[in-house]
Write an enzyme that holds these catalytic residues in place. Structure first.
Site, short mmCIF file in Angstrom:
data_model
loop_
_atom_site.label_atom_id
_atom_site.label_comp_id
_atom_site.label_asym_id
_atom_site.label_seq_id
_atom_site.Cartn_x
_atom_site.Cartn_y
_atom_site.Cartn_z
N GLN A 130 0.81 -1.22 0.00
CA GLN A 130 0.00 0.00 0.00
C GLN A 130 0.84 1.27 0.00
O GLN A 130 0.31 2.37 -0.15
CB GLN A 130 -0.94 0.01 1.21
N GLU A 167 -4.88 -7.36 6.21
CA GLU A 167 -3.53 -6.95 5.77
C GLU A 167 -2.78 -8.11 5.12
O GLU A 167 -2.05 -7.91 4.15
CB GLU A 167 -2.72 -6.37 6.94
N HIS A 175 -3.63 -8.39 1.63
CA HIS A 175 -2.89 -7.44 0.79
C HIS A 175 -1.58 -8.06 0.29
O HIS A 175 -1.16 -7.80 -0.83
CB HIS A 175 -2.55 -6.16 1.57
N CYS A 178 -10.70 0.32 3.46
CA CYS A 178 -9.28 0.15 3.15
C CYS A 178 -8.74 1.48 2.64
O CYS A 178 -9.38 2.15 1.83
CB CYS A 178 -9.14 -0.93 2.08
N LEU A 179 -7.56 1.86 3.13
CA LEU A 179 -6.96 3.13 2.69
C LEU A 179 -6.69 3.13 1.19
O LEU A 179 -6.65 4.19 0.57
CB LEU A 179 -5.66 3.40 3.45
CO CO Z 1 -6.51 -2.50 3.14
#
Ligand code: CO
Length: 188
Positions: free
Chosen positions: A50, A137, A140, A94-95
């Site tokens: 991210q 996470e 991800h 989610c960012l």
């Molecule tokens: Co996320």
């Protein structure tokens, strides 16, 4: 240093991230930058892809959540889920997918093997918000986003929001890295 957050259609979010072989000064600096970037964006978890690094590394800090005020931040390297049990539905965001929320069902408790910020092997059982954020996470690191797991009833609404994000329409209260919009009009 605050790093820009990669957004939904960025290819790095779909790659399987590489394991770390150890912790050096570069990794320590990345961990600090990840905590800084996460807190700046009011996030409670952040995975290295991210912020543009395809590495199996994530950070977590749930101390802003009620009943978790005493909990310490966590650095998780090369995580491996050993076992899971139970099931629990919870709304996630989610960012990397700003403005989108949806309910996701995940195991309620996980047994996790990982390495900490000193690259020491740890085994621990996590439940509640820890289990939730860790699984989000870890996804991800495998190129999976929560929107892939969202409950069917939310999919149609989300699809519209995702196409906007894909076309580069992103509104976030933190620095983001918007991928070039893929254009089919000029094939190479
Ligand atoms: Co996320």
């Amino acid at each position: 240093m605050i790093l820009p957050i990669t957004i939904y259609s960025d290819a790095i979010l779909r790659q399987r991230a590489k394991p770390l072989k150890g912790v050096d000064a570069g990794v320590e600096e990345l961990v600090q930058s990840m905590f800084e970037s996460m807190r700046n964006a009011s996030g409670i978890g952040l995975a290295a892809p991210q912020v543009g690094y395809s590495l199996r590394l994530l950070v977590l800090d749930v101390s802003c959540i009620k009943n978790y005020e005493q909990e310490q931040p966590l650095v998780v390297i090369n995580p491996h889920i050993l076992s899971v049990r139970g099931s629990c539905e919870m709304e996630e965001g989610c960012l990397s997918v700003p403005g989108v929320q949806g309910d996701v069902v995940r195991p309620a408790v996980i047994m996790l093997k990982y390495r900490n910020e000193r690259f020491e092997e740890q085994v621990g059982e996590f439940s509640g918000m820890f289990a939730r954020v860790l699984q989000h996470e870890i996804d991800h690191l495998d190129g999976t986003l929560f929107v892939d797991r969202v409950q069917k009833r939310h999919r149609r609404k989300i699809q519209k929001e995702l196409s906007l994000l894909s076309s580069g329409v992103v509104s976030a209260a933190y620095p983001v890295s918007i991928p070039d919009v893929v254009s089919n009009s000029h094939p190479l």
